[in-house]
Design a protein around this motif. Structure first.
Motif, PDB file in Angstrom:
ATOM      1  N   PRO A   1       0.809  -1.233   0.000  1.00 57.12           N
ATOM      2  CA  PRO A   1       0.000   0.000   0.000  1.00 57.12           C
ATOM      3  C   PRO A   1       0.838   1.277   0.000  1.00 57.12           C
ATOM      4  N   ILE A   2       1.990   1.262   0.692  1.00 58.37           N
ATOM      5  CA  ILE A   2       2.868   2.439   0.682  1.00 58.37           C
ATOM      6  C   ILE A   2       3.343   2.717  -0.738  1.00 58.37           C
ATOM      7  N   LEU A   3       3.749   1.679  -1.455  1.00 56.57           N
ATOM      8  CA  LEU A   3       4.194   1.854  -2.838  1.00 56.57           C
ATOM      9  C   LEU A   3       3.043   2.297  -3.739  1.00 56.57           C
ATOM     10  N   SER A   4       1.854   1.802  -3.464  1.00 55.08           N
ATOM     11  CA  SER A   4       0.677   2.210  -4.254  1.00 55.08           C
ATOM     12  C   SER A   4       0.404   3.703  -4.091  1.00 55.08           C
ATOM     13  N   GLU A   5       0.581   4.206  -2.871  1.00 57.63           N
ATOM     14  CA  GLU A   5       0.372   5.637  -2.622  1.00 57.63           C
ATOM     15  C   GLU A   5       1.374   6.475  -3.408  1.00 57.63           C
ATOM     16  N   VAL A   6       2.629   6.034  -3.423  1.00 56.28           N
ATOM     17  CA  VAL A   6       3.649   6.761  -4.188  1.00 56.28           C
ATOM     18  C   VAL A   6       3.335   6.689  -5.679  1.00 56.28           C
ATOM     19  N   SER A   7       2.902   5.531  -6.153  1.00 54.10           N
ATOM     20  CA  SER A   7       2.537   5.369  -7.563  1.00 54.10           C
ATOM     21  C   SER A   7       1.436   6.343  -7.960  1.00 54.10           C
ATOM     22  N   GLU A   8       0.400   6.431  -7.127  1.00 48.51           N
ATOM     23  CA  GLU A   8      -0.727   7.311  -7.430  1.00 48.51           C
ATOM     24  C   GLU A   8      -0.312   8.779  -7.381  1.00 48.51           C
ATOM     25  N   LYS A   9       0.560   9.114  -6.459  1.00 43.04           N
ATOM     26  CA  LYS A   9       1.007  10.500  -6.334  1.00 43.04           C
ATOM     27  C   LYS A   9       1.679  10.977  -7.618  1.00 43.04           C
ATOM     28  N   TYR A  10       2.498  10.116  -8.231  1.00 47.48           N
ATOM     29  CA  TYR A  10       3.267  10.515  -9.411  1.00 47.48           C
ATOM     30  C   TYR A  10       2.675  10.001 -10.736  1.00 47.48           C
ATOM     31  N   ASN A  11       1.583   9.247 -10.652  1.00 50.61           N
ATOM     32  CA  ASN A  11       0.955   8.681 -11.849  1.00 50.61           C
ATOM     33  C   ASN A  11       1.922   7.767 -12.604  1.00 50.61           C
ATOM     34  N   VAL A  12       2.581   6.896 -11.852  1.00 51.95           N
ATOM     35  CA  VAL A  12       3.509   5.921 -12.426  1.00 51.95           C
ATOM     36  C   VAL A  12       3.225   4.558 -11.798  1.00 51.95           C
ATOM     37  N   ALA A  13       3.893   3.531 -12.312  1.00 52.08           N
ATOM     38  CA  ALA A  13       3.788   2.186 -11.721  1.00 52.08           C
ATOM     39  C   ALA A  13       5.141   1.847 -11.104  1.00 52.08           C
ATOM     40  N   ILE A  14       5.163   1.669  -9.790  1.00 48.23           N
ATOM     41  CA  ILE A  14       6.419   1.416  -9.083  1.00 48.23           C
ATOM     42  C   ILE A  14       6.344   0.097  -8.325  1.00 48.23           C
ATOM     43  N   ARG A  15       7.435  -0.651  -8.379  1.00 48.37           N
ATOM     44  CA  ARG A  15       7.507  -1.915  -7.650  1.00 48.37           C
ATOM     45  C   ARG A  15       8.960  -2.242  -7.356  1.00 48.37           C
TER      46      ARG A  15
ATOM     47  N   ASP B   1      24.961  -6.938  -0.206  1.00 46.50           N
ATOM     48  CA  ASP B   1      24.383  -7.878  -1.183  1.00 46.50           C
ATOM     49  C   ASP B   1      23.262  -7.211  -1.981  1.00 46.50           C
ATOM     50  N   LEU B   2      23.100  -7.674  -3.211  1.00 43.48           N
ATOM     51  CA  LEU B   2      21.995  -7.218  -4.041  1.00 43.48           C
ATOM     52  C   LEU B   2      20.701  -7.877  -3.569  1.00 43.48           C
ATOM     53  N   ARG B   3      19.688  -7.051  -3.270  1.00 41.85           N
ATOM     54  CA  ARG B   3      18.386  -7.575  -2.840  1.00 41.85           C
ATOM     55  C   ARG B   3      17.395  -7.611  -3.989  1.00 41.85           C
ATOM     56  N   GLY B   4      17.626  -6.767  -4.972  1.00 39.38           N
ATOM     57  CA  GLY B   4      16.701  -6.654  -6.095  1.00 39.38           C
ATOM     58  C   GLY B   4      16.881  -5.298  -6.735  1.00 39.38           C
ATOM     59  N   MET B   5      15.797  -4.750  -7.273  1.00 38.30           N
ATOM     60  CA  MET B   5      15.901  -3.430  -7.901  1.00 38.30           C
ATOM     61  C   MET B   5      14.553  -2.714  -7.872  1.00 38.30           C
ATOM     62  N   TRP B   6      14.621  -1.404  -7.903  1.00 42.63           N
ATOM     63  CA  TRP B   6      13.432  -0.602  -8.136  1.00 42.63           C
ATOM     64  C   TRP B   6      13.086  -0.696  -9.615  1.00 42.63           C
ATOM     65  N   SER B   7      11.814  -0.835  -9.891  1.00 40.53           N
ATOM     66  CA  SER B   7      11.325  -0.904 -11.269  1.00 40.53           C
ATOM     67  C   SER B   7      10.153   0.065 -11.383  1.00 40.53           C
ATOM     68  N   ILE B   8      10.362   1.165 -12.108  1.00 36.29           N
ATOM     69  CA  ILE B   8       9.360   2.227 -12.189  1.00 36.29           C
ATOM     70  C   ILE B   8       9.038   2.506 -13.661  1.00 36.29           C
ATOM     71  N   ARG B   9       7.787   2.291 -14.028  1.00 40.73           N
ATOM     72  CA  ARG B   9       7.333   2.544 -15.393  1.00 40.73           C
ATOM     73  C   ARG B   9       6.875   4.001 -15.488  1.00 40.73           C
ATOM     74  N   LEU B  10       7.629   4.797 -16.244  1.00 39.45           N
ATOM     75  CA  LEU B  10       7.346   6.218 -16.404  1.00 39.45           C
ATOM     76  C   LEU B  10       6.698   6.462 -17.768  1.00 39.45           C
ATOM     77  N   PRO B  11       5.469   6.936 -17.821  1.00 41.68           N
ATOM     78  CA  PRO B  11       4.876   7.264 -19.126  1.00 41.68           C
ATOM     79  C   PRO B  11       5.680   8.372 -19.806  1.00 41.68           C
ATOM     80  N   ARG B  12       6.060   8.139 -21.034  1.00 44.68           N
ATOM     81  CA  ARG B  12       6.872   9.124 -21.758  1.00 44.68           C
ATOM     82  C   ARG B  12       6.183  10.485 -21.787  1.00 44.68           C
ATOM     83  N   ALA B  13       4.868  10.496 -21.985  1.00 49.91           N
ATOM     84  CA  ALA B  13       4.147  11.754 -22.052  1.00 49.91           C
ATOM     85  C   ALA B  13       4.278  12.547 -20.749  1.00 49.91           C
TER      86      ALA B  13
END
Length: 217
Positions: free
Chosen positions: A90-104, A199-211
């Motif tokens: 839910p925290i990530l969903s709030e950030v996603s909605e704030k910026y109009n992006v998809a973050i995971r 150690d590497l845990r993973g990565m941020w993956s953020i889909r930014l609409p080009r527009a």
């Protein structure tokens, strides 16, 4: 004749509905500037996407770490794991909605199955893993998806300190038996143990609409 028509049109535009109220030159300049079509290079768009991705990932990281530290301080590590189980997405969903992006967060060594790396992310995560194994510094990355309509920002996530080892370190050494019991209860498919600092845990993956990126320029 055309010149006369253009002149009349311009004169009509210059005057407001009330013919006694003249619109200032500054207003016309502002309107003209706002209507200009920006000529942007691809490098400018990529640079802005990189900056925006950094901003979003930093905010998401700060919110998650802050919430986790508060949960640990108030209720201990075991309850903090339960907190993450319920509140992290839910925290990530709030950030996603704030910026109009998809973050995971994407990982091969995932704890929550929702974080399992997807096909389009796998080659990037593999590159981050290779760099980590060979002492090469991992840098944020931009990839084009959907014919360039989406700019994928990625950034490696590494274990920053010993606090994370309470949940992601070695069982019996860093992770207590009580904590391990809660992890196994909530995440029966857990793959996120056995790590050490750096150690590497993973990565941020953020889909930014080009527009949306272009709007920021």
């Amino acid at each position: 004749m055309k010149k006369i028509f253009y002149l009349l049109l311009f004169s009509t535009t210059v005057w407001a509905c009330n013919s006694n109220e003249r619109i200032s030159k500054e207003v016309f300049d502002d309107v003209n500037r706002s209507m200009e079509v920006k000529k942007l290079s691809e490098s400018q768009i990529i640079e802005e996407a990189m900056n925006w991705g950094e901003e979003i990932s930093s905010e998401a990281q700060t919110q998650l770490i802050g919430a986790l530290q508060n949960a640990i301080a108030e209720n201990g590590v075991q309850e903090a794991i339960r907190f993450c189980h319920v509140e992290a997405l839910p925290i990530l969903s709030e950030v996603s909605e704030k910026y109009n992006v998809a973050i995971r967060r994407a990982s091969s060594d995932y704890r929550n199955p929702e974080d399992q790396v997807r096909d389009y992310e796998e080659v990037i995560l593999d590159a981050y893993a290779y760099n980590a194994e060979n002492g090469i510094k991992n840098e944020p990355n931009i990839q084009k998806l959907d014919n360039g309509d989406v700019l994928l920002f990625t950034k490696a996530i590494q274990i920053p300190n010993s606090l994370c080892l309470n949940c992601h370190g070695e069982p019996g050494k860093d992770i207590t038996d009580e904590t391990l019991k809660v992890i196994n209860e909530l995440y029966p498919e857990d793959k996120a143990k056995g790590h050490k600092i750096g150690d590497l845990r993973g990565m941020w993956s953020i889909r930014l609409p080009r527009a949306e990126v272009i709007k920021r320029l």
